[in-house]
Design an enzyme around this catalytic site. Structure first.
Site, short mmCIF file in Angstrom:
data_model
loop_
_atom_site.label_atom_id
_atom_site.label_comp_id
_atom_site.label_asym_id
_atom_site.label_seq_id
_atom_site.Cartn_x
_atom_site.Cartn_y
_atom_site.Cartn_z
N ASP A 46 0.85 -1.20 0.00
CA ASP A 46 0.00 0.00 0.00
C ASP A 46 0.89 1.26 0.00
O ASP A 46 0.68 2.18 -0.79
CB ASP A 46 -0.91 0.03 1.24
CG ASP A 46 -1.85 -1.16 1.33
OD1 ASP A 46 -3.07 -0.97 1.19
OD2 ASP A 46 -1.37 -2.30 1.52
N GLU A 71 -4.97 7.46 -0.19
CA GLU A 71 -5.42 6.83 1.06
C GLU A 71 -4.38 6.84 2.18
O GLU A 71 -4.73 7.09 3.33
CB GLU A 71 -5.83 5.37 0.79
CG GLU A 71 -6.33 4.69 2.06
CD GLU A 71 -6.73 3.25 1.87
OE1 GLU A 71 -6.73 2.75 0.73
OE2 GLU A 71 -7.04 2.60 2.89
N ASP A 134 -6.09 5.14 -4.92
CA ASP A 134 -6.14 4.05 -3.94
C ASP A 134 -4.98 3.12 -4.31
O ASP A 134 -5.04 2.40 -5.30
CB ASP A 134 -7.48 3.30 -4.02
CG ASP A 134 -7.70 2.46 -2.77
OD1 ASP A 134 -6.69 2.04 -2.17
OD2 ASP A 134 -8.87 2.24 -2.40
N ILE A 136 -3.56 0.42 -2.98
CA ILE A 136 -4.03 -0.98 -3.02
C ILE A 136 -5.48 -0.91 -2.55
O ILE A 136 -5.75 -0.62 -1.39
CB ILE A 136 -3.24 -1.92 -2.07
CG1 ILE A 136 -1.75 -1.98 -2.43
CG2 ILE A 136 -3.85 -3.32 -2.08
CD1 ILE A 136 -1.40 -2.78 -3.67
N THR A 139 -7.30 -4.25 0.24
CA THR A 139 -6.11 -4.79 0.93
C THR A 139 -6.42 -6.15 1.56
O THR A 139 -5.56 -7.03 1.60
CB THR A 139 -5.61 -3.78 2.00
OG1 THR A 139 -5.36 -2.54 1.34
CG2 THR A 139 -4.33 -4.25 2.66
N SER A 256 -12.36 -5.16 -3.85
CA SER A 256 -11.84 -4.00 -4.60
C SER A 256 -12.74 -3.50 -5.73
O SER A 256 -13.78 -4.07 -6.02
CB SER A 256 -10.45 -4.30 -5.18
OG SER A 256 -10.55 -4.97 -6.42
N LYS A 259 -14.71 -4.89 -9.16
CA LYS A 259 -16.15 -5.10 -9.40
C LYS A 259 -16.66 -4.13 -10.48
O LYS A 259 -17.49 -4.51 -11.30
CB LYS A 259 -16.93 -4.93 -8.10
CG LYS A 259 -16.63 -6.03 -7.07
CD LYS A 259 -17.53 -5.95 -5.86
CE LYS A 259 -17.12 -4.94 -4.83
NZ LYS A 259 -15.81 -5.16 -4.20
N ARG A 273 -23.74 -1.94 -3.49
CA ARG A 273 -22.91 -1.61 -2.32
C ARG A 273 -23.72 -0.77 -1.34
O ARG A 273 -23.72 0.46 -1.38
CB ARG A 273 -21.66 -0.85 -2.78
CG ARG A 273 -20.63 -0.64 -1.68
CD ARG A 273 -19.44 0.14 -2.22
NE ARG A 273 -18.41 0.31 -1.23
CZ ARG A 273 -17.38 -0.51 -1.08
NH1 ARG A 273 -17.24 -1.54 -1.88
NH2 ARG A 273 -16.49 -0.29 -0.14
N ASP A 285 -12.10 4.99 -3.43
CA ASP A 285 -12.66 3.64 -3.60
C ASP A 285 -13.56 3.54 -4.83
O ASP A 285 -14.02 2.45 -5.18
CB ASP A 285 -13.47 3.21 -2.36
CG ASP A 285 -12.58 2.73 -1.23
OD1 ASP A 285 -11.49 2.19 -1.53
OD2 ASP A 285 -12.96 2.89 -0.06
N1 LIG Z 1 -16.86 -1.45 7.10
C1 LIG Z 1 -16.70 -0.91 5.91
N2 LIG Z 1 -17.76 -0.47 5.20
C2 LIG Z 1 -17.58 0.06 3.98
N3 LIG Z 1 -16.38 0.18 3.38
C3 LIG Z 1 -15.31 -0.23 4.04
C4 LIG Z 1 -15.40 -0.81 5.31
N4 LIG Z 1 -14.15 -1.15 5.70
C5 LIG Z 1 -13.34 -0.79 4.69
N5 LIG Z 1 -14.03 -0.23 3.71
C6 LIG Z 1 -13.56 0.33 2.45
O1 LIG Z 1 -13.88 -0.63 1.44
C7 LIG Z 1 -12.76 -0.76 0.60
C8 LIG Z 1 -12.72 -2.13 -0.02
O2 LIG Z 1 -13.88 -2.32 -0.76
P1 LIG Z 1 -14.35 -3.79 -1.10
O3 LIG Z 1 -15.02 -4.32 0.10
O4 LIG Z 1 -15.28 -3.55 -2.22
O5 LIG Z 1 -13.15 -4.56 -1.47
C9 LIG Z 1 -11.59 -0.51 1.46
O6 LIG Z 1 -10.55 -0.06 0.64
P2 LIG Z 1 -9.01 -0.47 0.98
O7 LIG Z 1 -8.90 -1.94 0.87
O8 LIG Z 1 -8.32 0.30 -0.07
O9 LIG Z 1 -8.74 0.06 2.35
C10 LIG Z 1 -12.08 0.55 2.45
O10 LIG Z 1 -11.84 1.88 2.03
MG LIG Z 2 -9.97 1.13 -1.17
MG LIG Z 3 -6.47 1.02 -0.25
MG LIG Z 4 -7.17 0.63 3.24
#
Ligand SMILES: Nc1ncnc2c1ncn2[C@@H]1O[C@H](COP(=O)(O)O)[C@@H](OP(=O)(O)O)[C@H]1O
Ligand SMILES: [Mg+2]
Ligand SMILES: [Mg+2]
Ligand SMILES: [Mg+2]
Length: 348
Positions: A46, A71, A134, A136, A139, A256, A259, A273, A285
């Site tokens: 990241d 981020e 973003d 990564i 993550t 991520s 999608k 979402r 995001d």
């Molecule tokens: N409880 C939560 N509700 C909504 N989004 C969240 C979350 N926890 C993390 N995220 C966000 O959702 C992103 C990942 O989306 P997805 O679930 O679609 O993979 C994360 O990005 P990062 O992985 O860059 O931190 C983070 O910003």
């Molecule tokens: Mg993200």
């Molecule tokens: Mg990220």
């Molecule tokens: Mg993150």
């Protein structure tokens, strides 16, 4: 206006950041996953990816000032006890840049890496040009050895005009493939990109094949439709909406912004979402993903059908829910969303 120069720089930055992340993912140990103050995970990839993108944009575009909304920050990296981790990240950044002919021989210090990451402190907003990163995304997926993305977008006067997304583990054929389909699982690594008014494209991340235009699905038969949601938060409302629409398949869960890419390529017809009440989404995001889907002929909106607003700073300003789909399916989906929310007493 054409954004050719910006698109070229963004593709180079994201490709190099993806190269860095691929190397880290192969050898990542659980002990190398740090937890941020918001309890979400972060790794050397990241931080390294953010530094690489920041340095490449700076070198390629030589802007008077680079405004980057990203981020990660350096708070944890500057703490006592982080020296070794920071050295590891610096080596990753140095080796990644050196792997590109045009940057061979350039020296990178830990201070350069910290400054490059800190460059991502911009707040964005409705005026001027801002890059949104973003480094990564997903993550959690990255740590599991599964899907993740590097997403970079350019915001001009509050509108996303360029988006580039690397999905190093995404099959070139489709995101929705059987886990035991070896031929699809072996042929992975996609680079998606789009610029306003110019369409959306995909090319192999690590190959030389020319880009191919992507379009959203033309399928209107919801019984055969596929829908996507986040891996880590199955939401009951999603199932009610899908049931109402007559979708028979189970949701496909992918980490991520991959999608968005999957909907843009027609791998699936819908991505829903609906996060927990009160959660406000980060622009990074969604920025790259949203322009890739809309340029592929899709729509990205909230539960009211209103497009997302990227002009209000680091967080999106929108009503409840994000819906990513095709223009043809939008009215049907919005109706199902409205009815399901009413039945479950959920307010926009
Ligand atoms: N409880 C939560 N509700 C909504 N989004 C969240 C979350 N926890 C993390 N995220 C966000 O959702 C992103 C990942 O989306 P997805 O679930 O679609 O993979 C994360 O990005 P990062 O992985 O860059 O931190 C983070 O910003
Ligand atoms: Mg993200
Ligand atoms: Mg990220
Ligand atoms: Mg993150």
């Amino acid at each position: 206006m054409s954004y050719e120069k910006e698109l070229g720089a963004a593709k180079k930055a994201v490709s190099l950041a993806a190269r860095l992340s691929q190397g880290v993912q192969k050898t990542l140990l659980q002990s190398e996953v740090w937890t941020k103050s918001d309890k979400t995970p972060v790794t050397a990839a990241d931080y390294g990816s953010q530094a690489v993108v920041s340095l490449v944009l700076e070198r390629e575009l030589k802007p008077a000032t680079l405004s980057l909304v990203a981020e990660e920050d350096t708070r944890d990296l500057r703490k006592k006890g982080s020296e070794e981790f920071l050295e590891d990240i610096t080596k990753l950044v140095r080796d990644t840049l050196a792997s590109d002919e045009s940057y061979a021989g350039s020296s990178i210090t830990t201070e350069d890496v910290l400054n490059a990451i800190d460059c991502g402190k911009s707040q964005g907003g409705s005026s001027g040009c801002h890059w949104v990163l973003d480094p990564i995304d997903g993550t959690r997926g990255f740590v599991r050895g599964e899907q993740y993305a590097v997403g970079l977008a350019l915001l001009v006067e509050g509108k996303v005009v360029v988006g580039v997304m690397a999905c190093p583990n995404l099959p070139l054929s489709s995101a929705v493939v059987e886990k035991d389909d070896k031929s699809c699982q072996d042929n992975v690594g996609c680079l998606f990109f789009a610029a306003t008014g110019s369409g959306a494209y995909v090319q192999p991340l690590n190959g030389n094949s020319p880009p191919q235009e992507v379009r959203v699905s033309s399928n209107e038969n919801l019984e055969e439709a596929k829908f996507l949601e986040s891996y880590h938060m199955p939401i009951p409302l999603h199932s009610s909406i899908a049931k109402k629409l007559g979708i028979t398949a189970l949701p496909v869960r992918i980490d991520s912004q991959a999608k968005y890419a999957a909907v843009s390529r027609g791998d699936a017809e819908m991505y829903l979402r609906f996060t927990l009440v009160g959660y406000r989404e980060w622009i990074w995001d969604h920025a790259a993903g949203s322009i890739i889907t809309t340029e592929a002929g899709g729509v990205v909106c909230d539960a009211e059908g209103i497009p997302l607003d990227f002009s209000k700073g680091k967080r999106l300003d929108h009503n409840r829910g994000i819906i990513v789909t095709t223009k043809k399916l939008k009215p049907l989906i919005l109706k199902a969303v409205r009815e399901s929310m009413e039945e479950e007493n959920i307010r926009v």
